[in-house]
Scaffold this active site. Structure first.
Site, PDB file in Angstrom:
ATOM      1  N   GLU A 141      44.389  55.245  54.317  1.00 19.98           N
ATOM      2  CA  GLU A 141      45.667  55.598  53.689  1.00 19.98           C
ATOM      3  C   GLU A 141      46.111  57.040  53.963  1.00 19.98           C
ATOM      4  O   GLU A 141      46.526  57.755  53.049  1.00 19.98           O
ATOM      5  CB  GLU A 141      45.604  55.304  52.182  1.00 19.98           C
ATOM      6  CG  GLU A 141      45.240  53.853  51.907  1.00 19.98           C
ATOM      7  CD  GLU A 141      44.915  53.552  50.440  1.00 19.98           C
ATOM      8  OE1 GLU A 141      45.188  54.380  49.568  1.00 19.98           O
ATOM      9  OE2 GLU A 141      44.384  52.449  50.173  1.00 19.98           O
ATOM     10  N   ASN A 182      42.685  52.325  58.089  1.00 19.10           N
ATOM     11  CA  ASN A 182      42.921  51.246  57.125  1.00 19.10           C
ATOM     12  C   ASN A 182      44.047  51.637  56.160  1.00 19.10           C
ATOM     13  O   ASN A 182      44.044  52.742  55.619  1.00 19.10           O
ATOM     14  CB  ASN A 182      41.607  51.045  56.341  1.00 19.10           C
ATOM     15  CG  ASN A 182      41.608  49.837  55.442  1.00 19.10           C
ATOM     16  OD1 ASN A 182      41.998  48.749  55.854  1.00 19.10           O
ATOM     17  ND2 ASN A 182      41.154  50.014  54.205  1.00 19.10           N
ATOM     18  N   HIS A 218      47.240  43.784  50.210  1.00 19.09           N
ATOM     19  CA  HIS A 218      47.382  43.607  48.759  1.00 19.09           C
ATOM     20  C   HIS A 218      48.813  43.135  48.543  1.00 19.09           C
ATOM     21  O   HIS A 218      49.753  43.942  48.565  1.00 19.09           O
ATOM     22  CB  HIS A 218      47.141  44.935  48.028  1.00 19.09           C
ATOM     23  CG  HIS A 218      45.737  45.419  48.166  1.00 19.09           C
ATOM     24  ND1 HIS A 218      44.665  44.756  47.591  1.00 19.09           N
ATOM     25  CD2 HIS A 218      45.211  46.484  48.810  1.00 19.09           C
ATOM     26  CE1 HIS A 218      43.546  45.415  47.873  1.00 19.09           C
ATOM     27  NE2 HIS A 218      43.855  46.462  48.622  1.00 19.09           N
ATOM     28  N   GLU A 248      41.458  43.756  52.877  1.00 21.68           N
ATOM     29  CA  GLU A 248      41.389  43.821  51.399  1.00 21.68           C
ATOM     30  C   GLU A 248      42.321  42.801  50.766  1.00 21.68           C
ATOM     31  O   GLU A 248      43.047  43.117  49.816  1.00 21.68           O
ATOM     32  CB  GLU A 248      41.781  45.227  50.910  1.00 21.68           C
ATOM     33  CG  GLU A 248      41.006  46.366  51.538  1.00 21.68           C
ATOM     34  CD  GLU A 248      41.305  47.731  50.928  1.00 21.68           C
ATOM     35  OE1 GLU A 248      41.974  47.796  49.879  1.00 21.68           O
ATOM     36  OE2 GLU A 248      40.861  48.734  51.508  1.00 21.68           O
ATOM     37  N   ASP A 250      44.327  40.309  48.610  1.00 21.17           N
ATOM     38  CA  ASP A 250      44.483  39.601  47.341  1.00 21.17           C
ATOM     39  C   ASP A 250      45.971  39.303  47.171  1.00 21.17           C
ATOM     40  O   ASP A 250      46.816  39.959  47.774  1.00 21.17           O
ATOM     41  CB  ASP A 250      43.893  40.343  46.132  1.00 21.17           C
ATOM     42  CG  ASP A 250      44.208  41.827  46.076  1.00 21.17           C
ATOM     43  OD1 ASP A 250      45.296  42.238  46.522  1.00 21.17           O
ATOM     44  OD2 ASP A 250      43.369  42.586  45.556  1.00 21.17           O
TER      45      ASP A 250
HETATM   46  O1  G3I Z   1      32.273  54.686  38.445  1.00 21.99           O
HETATM   47  C1  G3I Z   1      32.858  54.688  37.140  1.00 21.99           C
HETATM   48  C2  G3I Z   1      31.851  54.231  36.166  1.00 21.99           C
HETATM   49  O2  G3I Z   1      30.789  55.128  36.141  1.00 21.99           O
HETATM   50  C3  G3I Z   1      32.534  54.095  34.791  1.00 21.99           C
HETATM   51  O3  G3I Z   1      31.621  53.521  33.904  1.00 21.99           O
HETATM   52  C4  G3I Z   1      33.788  53.220  34.880  1.00 21.99           C
HETATM   53  C5  G3I Z   1      34.546  53.170  33.578  1.00 21.99           C
HETATM   54  O4  G3I Z   1      35.880  52.803  33.794  1.00 21.99           O
HETATM   55  O5  G3I Z   1      34.625  53.753  35.841  1.00 21.99           O
HETATM   56  C6  G3I Z   1      34.004  53.720  37.115  1.00 21.99           C
HETATM   57  O6  G3I Z   1      34.856  54.033  38.156  1.00 21.99           O
HETATM   58  C7  G3I Z   1      35.863  53.093  38.445  1.00 21.99           C
HETATM   59  C8  G3I Z   1      35.542  52.401  39.765  1.00 21.99           C
HETATM   60  O7  G3I Z   1      36.642  51.603  40.171  1.00 21.99           O
HETATM   61  C9  G3I Z   1      34.305  51.515  39.681  1.00 21.99           C
HETATM   62  O8  G3I Z   1      34.502  50.470  38.770  1.00 21.99           O
HETATM   63  C10 G3I Z   1      37.169  53.855  38.549  1.00 21.99           C
HETATM   64  O9  G3I Z   1      37.525  54.317  37.265  1.00 21.99           O
HETATM   65  C11 G3I Z   1      38.252  52.982  39.102  1.00 21.99           C
HETATM   66  O10 G3I Z   1      39.394  53.794  39.357  1.00 21.99           O
HETATM   67  C12 G3I Z   1      37.799  52.373  40.394  1.00 21.99           C
HETATM   68  O11 G3I Z   1      38.851  51.612  40.907  1.00 21.99           O
HETATM   69  C13 G3I Z   1      38.744  51.244  42.269  1.00 21.99           C
HETATM   70  C14 G3I Z   1      39.861  51.911  43.073  1.00 21.99           C
HETATM   71  O12 G3I Z   1      39.840  51.446  44.411  1.00 21.99           O
HETATM   72  C15 G3I Z   1      39.711  53.433  43.087  1.00 21.99           C
HETATM   73  O13 G3I Z   1      38.510  53.807  43.750  1.00 21.99           O
HETATM   74  C16 G3I Z   1      38.860  49.732  42.366  1.00 21.99           C
HETATM   75  O14 G3I Z   1      37.712  49.146  41.746  1.00 21.99           O
HETATM   76  C17 G3I Z   1      38.935  49.298  43.816  1.00 21.99           C
HETATM   77  O15 G3I Z   1      39.210  47.914  43.900  1.00 21.99           O
HETATM   78  C18 G3I Z   1      40.043  50.065  44.520  1.00 21.99           C
HETATM   79  O16 G3I Z   1      40.033  49.691  45.882  1.00 21.99           O
HETATM   80  C19 G3I Z   1      41.051  50.264  46.719  1.00 21.99           C
HETATM   81  C20 G3I Z   1      40.425  50.463  48.096  1.00 21.99           C
HETATM   82  O17 G3I Z   1      39.258  51.240  47.990  1.00 21.99           O
HETATM   83  C21 G3I Z   1      41.439  51.086  49.061  1.00 21.99           C
HETATM   84  N1  G3I Z   1      42.647  50.307  49.108  1.00 21.99           N
HETATM   85  C22 G3I Z   1      43.280  50.013  47.828  1.00 21.99           C
HETATM   86  C23 G3I Z   1      42.281  49.363  46.871  1.00 21.99           C
HETATM   87  C24 G3I Z   1      42.934  49.041  45.541  1.00 21.99           C
HETATM   88  O18 G3I Z   1      43.337  50.213  44.890  1.00 21.99           O
END
Ligand code: G3I
Length: 332
Positions: A141, A182, A218, A248, A250
């Site tokens: 991105e 990506n 997405h 990715e 969905d």
């Molecule tokens: O790691 C912490 C954990 O320690 C804590 O207990 C928990 C409580 O909410 O939060 C955890 O972090 C979260 C993480 O996902 C793991 O669950 C973050 O808050 C949350 O923001 C994070 O979201 C991810 C997001 O990327 C940001 O990294 C999503 O799961 C994931 O599906 C999403 O994936 C992205 C791709 O990497 C790039 N393209 C877009 C896609 C969707 O946004």
């Protein structure tokens, strides 16, 4: 392009069985918590997919939580699972503006300091997995929604050559792994995908080691990607000698229970169409869904409303989208 030749024989009615026959990777983004805790999750994952992408645990923040500390425990668990089940792994992701740890963003760095940090990060992480991954989402991105270069800490401090430097450093650390650019909202044709095309064309022309482009996909049933546009985009990337993977996918159906069956059928059609485009393109080598079941998708919390965007329901039962993918893979 023949992609996989697994040694274990997959169940002959599974997605991975039919995908293997068609020579493409079929993958899912994997979350570490259910992988550790839920045996149904592990069973479906290993049965149906021949590839996985760590949904979060290889990102900068979790894997490099302090300046001088890396944490490979969770991503290693995931890579071990893939090895045991004869699955390939796509690394995700080395450079992404949304996963930067506080130690990185809270400080003011000089250009030289930030180049050292980025080089060390890439070298350490890519070397740790050298020979074990099939691809890396090297750059995630880097183009903004308005089609200009995204204003990140790397762009601001290093300048726009941070992109090419990152690809070169990753290639030095593992010369065999395929390096991808990506991005989202750029699957078909338009200003953003034109900007990505121009960027990767320039990198190719200058012999920067980039091997592919990931189309995140997405999307939603209300505004699905146009298959002809996606095919045209994949084709022009092929003309540059680049591989493409759907990285990715969905498909949001919105909330509410009215006409659920109809919306799930529309969703199945979107999955089917994109699988068809991928199968018909000579350079499309993998099709990855962003999560295993509707129980674990990132969509509901992100959009703050319920949704059912994936191909297995919350009890891991196959949805119409799953059946559509199976049918499409069998269609010659
Ligand atoms: O790691 C912490 C954990 O320690 C804590 O207990 C928990 C409580 O909410 O939060 C955890 O972090 C979260 C993480 O996902 C793991 O669950 C973050 O808050 C949350 O923001 C994070 O979201 C991810 C997001 O990327 C940001 O990294 C999503 O799961 C994931 O599906 C999403 O994936 C992205 C791709 O990497 C790039 N393209 C877009 C896609 C969707 O946004």
């Amino acid at each position: 392009m023949v992609f996989l030749s697994g040694s274990t024989q997959p169940a002959n009615d599974s997605l991975r069985f039919f995908a293997q026959k068609r020579g493409i990777g079929i993958g899912a983004a994997v979350a570490i918590r259910p992988l550790r805790k839920d045996s149904s999750y592990r069973t479906v994952l290993a049965r149906e997919f021949n590839m996985l992408t760590p949904e979060n645990v290889m990102k900068f923040k979790p894997i490099h939580p302090e300046r001088d500390r890396y944490d490979f425990v969770a991503p290693d668990t995931l890579v071990d699972f893939a090895k045991r089940h004869d699955m390939q792994v796509r690394g995700h992701t080395l450079v992404w503006y949304q996963s930067e740890p506080d130690w990185l963003t809270a400080n003011k760095w000089t250009r030289e300091e930030l180049m050292t940090i980025l080089r060390e990060h890439i070298n350490t992480v890519v070397s740790h997995y050298r020979g074990q991954l099939v691809a890396w989402d090297m750059m995630n991105e880097a183009i903004a929604d308005n089609a200009s270069l995204r204003d990140t800490i790397w762009l601001k401090t290093i300048g726009q050559d941070y992109i090419e430097l990152a690809f070169r450093w990753a290639h030095e650390a593992d010369p065999k792994v395929r390096l991808f650019y990506n991005d989202y909202d750029s699957e078909g044709l338009g200003a953003k995908s034109d900007a990505i095309y121009a960027l990767v064309k320039d990198l190719r022309q200058r012999d920067v080691p980039i091997h592919g482009v990931g189309l995140q996909m997405h999307v939603s049933i209300n505004n699905p990607p146009n298959p002809e546009d996606v095919a045209a985009n994949i084709k022009r990337l092929n003309d540059l000698g680049l591989e493409v993977q759907i990285t990715e996918m969905d498909v949001r159906i919105g909330s509410g229970t009215e006409n659920l069956e109809q919306r799930l059928a529309q969703q199945a059609a979107v999955y089917r169409n994109m699988m068809r485009v991928c199968l018909e393109a000579e350079n499309c080598t993998a099709f990855v869904v962003w999560g295993l079941s509707d129980r674990h998708s990132w969509i509901p919390s992100h959009y703050n409303q319920p949704d059912l965007p994936l191909i297995f329901d919350k009890s891991f039962r196959p949805k119409p989208a799953y059946e559509a993918l199976i049918e499409e893979l069998q269609r010659m």
